[in-house]
Design a protein around this motif. Structure first.
Motif, PDB file in Angstrom:
ATOM      1  N   LEU A 269       8.337  10.831  15.135  1.00 41.40           N
ATOM      2  CA  LEU A 269       6.995  11.383  15.323  1.00 41.40           C
ATOM      3  C   LEU A 269       6.815  12.534  14.332  1.00 41.40           C
ATOM      4  CD1 LEU A 269       6.935  11.489  19.237  1.00 41.40           C
ATOM      5  CD2 LEU A 269       5.658   9.890  17.782  1.00 41.40           C
ATOM      6  N   VAL A 270       5.817  12.423  13.471  1.00 37.19           N
ATOM      7  CA  VAL A 270       5.597  13.437  12.427  1.00 37.19           C
ATOM      8  C   VAL A 270       4.108  13.754  12.369  1.00 37.19           C
ATOM      9  CG1 VAL A 270       5.890  14.046  10.000  1.00 37.19           C
ATOM     10  CG2 VAL A 270       7.554  12.522  11.107  1.00 37.19           C
ATOM     11  N   LEU A 271       3.772  15.032  12.545  1.00 41.65           N
ATOM     12  CA  LEU A 271       2.382  15.482  12.473  1.00 41.65           C
ATOM     13  C   LEU A 271       2.105  16.012  11.068  1.00 41.65           C
ATOM     14  CD1 LEU A 271      -0.288  16.038  13.977  1.00 41.65           C
ATOM     15  CD2 LEU A 271       0.622  18.319  14.533  1.00 41.65           C
ATOM     16  N   ILE A 272       1.117  15.412  10.382  1.00 47.73           N
ATOM     17  CA  ILE A 272       0.784  15.754   8.999  1.00 47.73           C
ATOM     18  C   ILE A 272      -0.538  16.520   8.972  1.00 47.73           C
ATOM     19  CG2 ILE A 272       0.414  14.856   6.678  1.00 47.73           C
ATOM     20  CD1 ILE A 272       3.167  14.281   7.727  1.00 47.73           C
TER      21      ILE A 272
ATOM     22  N   SER B 226       0.830  -1.195   0.000  1.00 46.75           N
ATOM     23  CA  SER B 226       0.000   0.000   0.000  1.00 46.75           C
ATOM     24  C   SER B 226       0.872   1.255   0.000  1.00 46.75           C
ATOM     25  CB  SER B 226      -0.923   0.008   1.220  1.00 46.75           C
ATOM     26  OG  SER B 226      -0.165   0.071   2.414  1.00 46.75           O
ATOM     27  N   GLN B 227       0.267   2.382  -0.373  1.00 47.09           N
ATOM     28  CA  GLN B 227       0.957   3.661  -0.360  1.00 47.09           C
ATOM     29  C   GLN B 227       0.754   4.351   0.984  1.00 47.09           C
ATOM     30  OE1 GLN B 227       2.981   4.984  -2.493  1.00 47.09           O
ATOM     31  NE2 GLN B 227       2.701   3.672  -4.312  1.00 47.09           N
ATOM     32  N   LEU B 228       1.808   4.926   1.514  1.00 50.94           N
ATOM     33  CA  LEU B 228       1.729   5.589   2.809  1.00 50.94           C
ATOM     34  C   LEU B 228       0.704   6.716   2.795  1.00 50.94           C
ATOM     35  CD1 LEU B 228       2.600   6.218   5.659  1.00 50.94           C
ATOM     36  CD2 LEU B 228       4.597   7.403   4.766  1.00 50.94           C
ATOM     37  N   PHE B 229       0.679   7.508   1.714  1.00 42.80           N
ATOM     38  CA  PHE B 229      -0.259   8.626   1.654  1.00 42.80           C
ATOM     39  C   PHE B 229      -1.707   8.149   1.755  1.00 42.80           C
ATOM     40  CE2 PHE B 229       2.222  12.331  -0.457  1.00 42.80           C
ATOM     41  CZ  PHE B 229       3.145  12.287   0.585  1.00 42.80           C
ATOM     42  N   ASP B 230      -1.988   6.944   1.284  1.00 42.72           N
ATOM     43  CA  ASP B 230      -3.347   6.419   1.366  1.00 42.72           C
ATOM     44  C   ASP B 230      -3.735   6.029   2.786  1.00 42.72           C
ATOM     45  OD1 ASP B 230      -3.660   6.738  -1.346  1.00 42.72           O
ATOM     46  OD2 ASP B 230      -3.097   4.674  -1.833  1.00 42.72           O
ATOM     47  N   ARG B 231      -2.768   5.947   3.673  1.00 44.51           N
ATOM     48  CA  ARG B 231      -3.034   5.564   5.062  1.00 44.51           C
ATOM     49  C   ARG B 231      -3.253   6.787   5.966  1.00 44.51           C
ATOM     50  NH1 ARG B 231      -0.551   0.540   6.134  1.00 44.51           N
ATOM     51  NH2 ARG B 231      -1.314   0.788   8.267  1.00 44.51           N
ATOM     52  N   LEU B 232      -2.985   7.986   5.440  1.00 41.09           N
ATOM     53  CA  LEU B 232      -3.156   9.188   6.246  1.00 41.09           C
ATOM     54  C   LEU B 232      -4.641   9.498   6.420  1.00 41.09           C
ATOM     55  CD1 LEU B 232      -0.392  11.456   4.644  1.00 41.09           C
ATOM     56  CD2 LEU B 232      -0.215  10.028   6.694  1.00 41.09           C
ATOM     57  N   GLY B 233      -4.986  10.083   7.551  1.00 39.06           N
ATOM     58  CA  GLY B 233      -6.373  10.408   7.835  1.00 39.06           C
ATOM     59  C   GLY B 233      -6.834  11.645   7.086  1.00 39.06           C
ATOM     60  N   PRO B 234      -8.145  11.937   7.121  1.00 39.43           N
ATOM     61  CA  PRO B 234      -8.692  13.077   6.388  1.00 39.43           C
ATOM     62  C   PRO B 234      -8.388  14.413   7.039  1.00 39.43           C
ATOM     63  CG  PRO B 234     -10.434  11.983   7.614  1.00 39.43           C
ATOM     64  CD  PRO B 234      -9.203  11.142   7.779  1.00 39.43           C
ATOM     65  N   GLN B 235      -8.032  14.434   8.312  1.00 38.60           N
ATOM     66  CA  GLN B 235      -7.720  15.682   9.003  1.00 38.60           C
ATOM     67  C   GLN B 235      -6.249  15.634   9.424  1.00 38.60           C
ATOM     68  OE1 GLN B 235      -9.987  18.046   8.921  1.00 38.60           O
ATOM     69  NE2 GLN B 235     -11.572  16.711   8.073  1.00 38.60           N
ATOM     70  N   LEU B 236      -5.935  15.916  10.657  1.00 36.14           N
ATOM     71  CA  LEU B 236      -4.561  15.780  11.134  1.00 36.14           C
ATOM     72  C   LEU B 236      -4.221  14.301  11.309  1.00 36.14           C
ATOM     73  CD1 LEU B 236      -4.675  18.535  13.906  1.00 36.14           C
ATOM     74  CD2 LEU B 236      -3.592  18.747  11.658  1.00 36.14           C
ATOM     75  N   THR B 237      -2.955  13.969  11.090  1.00 37.10           N
ATOM     76  CA  THR B 237      -2.494  12.593  11.297  1.00 37.10           C
ATOM     77  C   THR B 237      -1.143  12.622  11.995  1.00 37.10           C
ATOM     78  OG1 THR B 237      -3.586  11.806   9.272  1.00 37.10           O
ATOM     79  CG2 THR B 237      -1.887  10.401  10.218  1.00 37.10           C
ATOM     80  N   LEU B 238      -1.012  11.873  13.065  1.00 38.34           N
ATOM     81  CA  LEU B 238       0.280  11.705  13.704  1.00 38.34           C
ATOM     82  C   LEU B 238       0.844  10.352  13.282  1.00 38.34           C
ATOM     83  CD1 LEU B 238       2.372  12.885  15.700  1.00 38.34           C
ATOM     84  CD2 LEU B 238       1.332  11.425  17.450  1.00 38.34           C
ATOM     85  N   VAL B 239       1.961  10.390  12.569  1.00 37.83           N
ATOM     86  CA  VAL B 239       2.641   9.169  12.151  1.00 37.83           C
ATOM     87  C   VAL B 239       3.672   8.824  13.217  1.00 37.83           C
ATOM     88  CG1 VAL B 239       4.044   8.066  10.380  1.00 37.83           C
ATOM     89  CG2 VAL B 239       2.280   9.717   9.722  1.00 37.83           C
ATOM     90  N   ASP B 240       3.561   7.639  13.776  1.00 33.81           N
ATOM     91  CA  ASP B 240       4.375   7.213  14.911  1.00 33.81           C
ATOM     92  C   ASP B 240       5.285   6.078  14.472  1.00 33.81           C
ATOM     93  OD1 ASP B 240       5.482   6.393  17.285  1.00 33.81           O
ATOM     94  OD2 ASP B 240       3.589   6.306  18.381  1.00 33.81           O
ATOM     95  N   LEU B 241       6.592   6.334  14.470  1.00 39.42           N
ATOM     96  CA  LEU B 241       7.588   5.330  14.121  1.00 39.42           C
ATOM     97  C   LEU B 241       8.392   4.883  15.339  1.00 39.42           C
ATOM     98  CD1 LEU B 241       8.853   7.033  10.824  1.00 39.42           C
ATOM     99  CD2 LEU B 241       7.385   5.021  10.983  1.00 39.42           C
ATOM    100  N   THR B 242       7.939   5.246  16.539  1.00 37.37           N
ATOM    101  CA  THR B 242       8.646   4.834  17.749  1.00 37.37           C
ATOM    102  C   THR B 242       8.395   3.357  18.025  1.00 37.37           C
ATOM    103  OG1 THR B 242       6.808   5.400  19.217  1.00 37.37           O
ATOM    104  CG2 THR B 242       8.391   7.157  18.706  1.00 37.37           C
TER     105      THR B 242
END
Length: 326
Positions: A296-299, A243-259
């Protein structure tokens, strides 16, 4: 209606003619179905989605018209105008916002819609946030702060491209041989979006992006370095499951957690308790770790990076207030 004035680009006054025509000339279509732009002398031809439909932009009074249309062309319409590459002095006046061609007139280069698309995407999520009650008073003001500088930069690139096309046309009309013309084009600066502007550009001085100390990676050069530097769009990554990472992002804010331990969960819960619509995306993917640079990245909803760090911050509420325009 809004009473907003426009600033023309100095020295950019050129009178143009636009011709919409239909042609089944095989010479125009032999380059493949993906053709979008063709430069002939001092004119620019743009293919349209409808079969055999074209738009030609050329300086008014140009002698290239017969060569462009040929004998089998059907002229559908002609329009003339004086182009000054104007940009609005303000993008907002009270409840009125300008976007796309209402904010900047970048004809005749209709093959580069990135600036208008970027306006719509940027303004859209901020208006939605205001309607849904989680936007601070500075969020809508940030639309002009982020988008108008990009219009001014895109205008400079466009003016450079148009000047190259005009010079090419003059050289061609003067009888310059093909090898000379080829050398001229090779010597000109790249006319592509090599500065990372338009839809994918970085908002370097945005009031709603949490600043980061240090030097950001260059947005142009022989190789563009993928980065999650705040203000830019993060690298697109195909995940291990296909899958594509961008397709996993939410419709509003998204916090991507790689910890490793899911440290970002507490940050999401704090945001939710404040009424913010935020999605939590916990990932353990080597490709993302290699290119994203932070754990930690806030999109934002427009897929630009609002904040990033490796550890849970002590001032999380202050960060959220900045990102949301409070």
């Amino acid at each position: 209606m809004a009473g907003i004035e426009f600033d023309a680009m100095p020295g950019a006054h050129v009178e143009y003619r636009a011709i919409a025509f239909r042609s089944s000339d095989l010479a125009l279509h032999s380059r493949g179905p993906g053709l979008s732009t063709l430069v002939v002398g001092g004119a620019t031809l743009l293919s349209r989605p409808e079969r055999h439909l074209w738009a030609a932009h050329l300086p008014r009074g140009s002698d290239d018209l017969p060569e462009l249309l040929g004998s089998a062309a059907e002229v559908l319409g002609v329009q003339e105008w004086a182009d000054t590459l104007p940009v609005a002095r303000a993008y907002r006046r009270g409840p009125i916002f300008l976007a796309g061609e209402a904010a900047h007139g970048f004809r005749p280069a209709g093959d580069a819609p990135d600036t208008g698309i970027g306006d719509a995407v940027n303004l859209g999520w901020k208006l939605a946030a205001a309607v849904n009650g989680w936007a601070g008073p500075a969020l809508l003001d940030s639309y002009e702060a982020e988008r108008r500088p990009h219009a001014l930069m895109d205008r400079e690139l466009l003016a450079r491209a148009l000047e190259t096309r005009r010079r090419f046309g003059r050289l061609s009309a003067a009888g310059a041989p093909q090898d000379y013309l080829a050398g001229f084009l090779r010597g000109e600066p790249a006319l592509t979006d090599d500065l990372g502007l338009g839809y994918s550009g970085r908002y370097a001085a945005s009031p709603i992006v949490w600043p980061e100390l240090g030097t950001p990676p260059p947005p142009h050069g022989p190789e563009i370095t993928p980065s999650t530097w705040p203000g830019g769009r993060p690298p697109a990554v195909r995940l291990a499951d296909g899958s594509q990472l961008f397709d996993r992002l939410g419709p509003q804010l998204t916090l991507v957690d790689l910890t490793a331990g899911g440290d970002g969960k507490s940050l999401v819960e704090a945001a939710e308790s404040s009424g913010l619509p935020i999605s939590y995306l916990k990932l353990d993917d080597p490709a993302v770790r290699a290119s994203w640079g932070r754990r930690l990245v806030l999109i934002r909803p427009d897929q630009h990076v609002a904040w990033r760090d490796d550890t849970v911050p002590d001032n999380w509420n202050t960060i959220l207030n900045t990102v949301c325009g409070h």
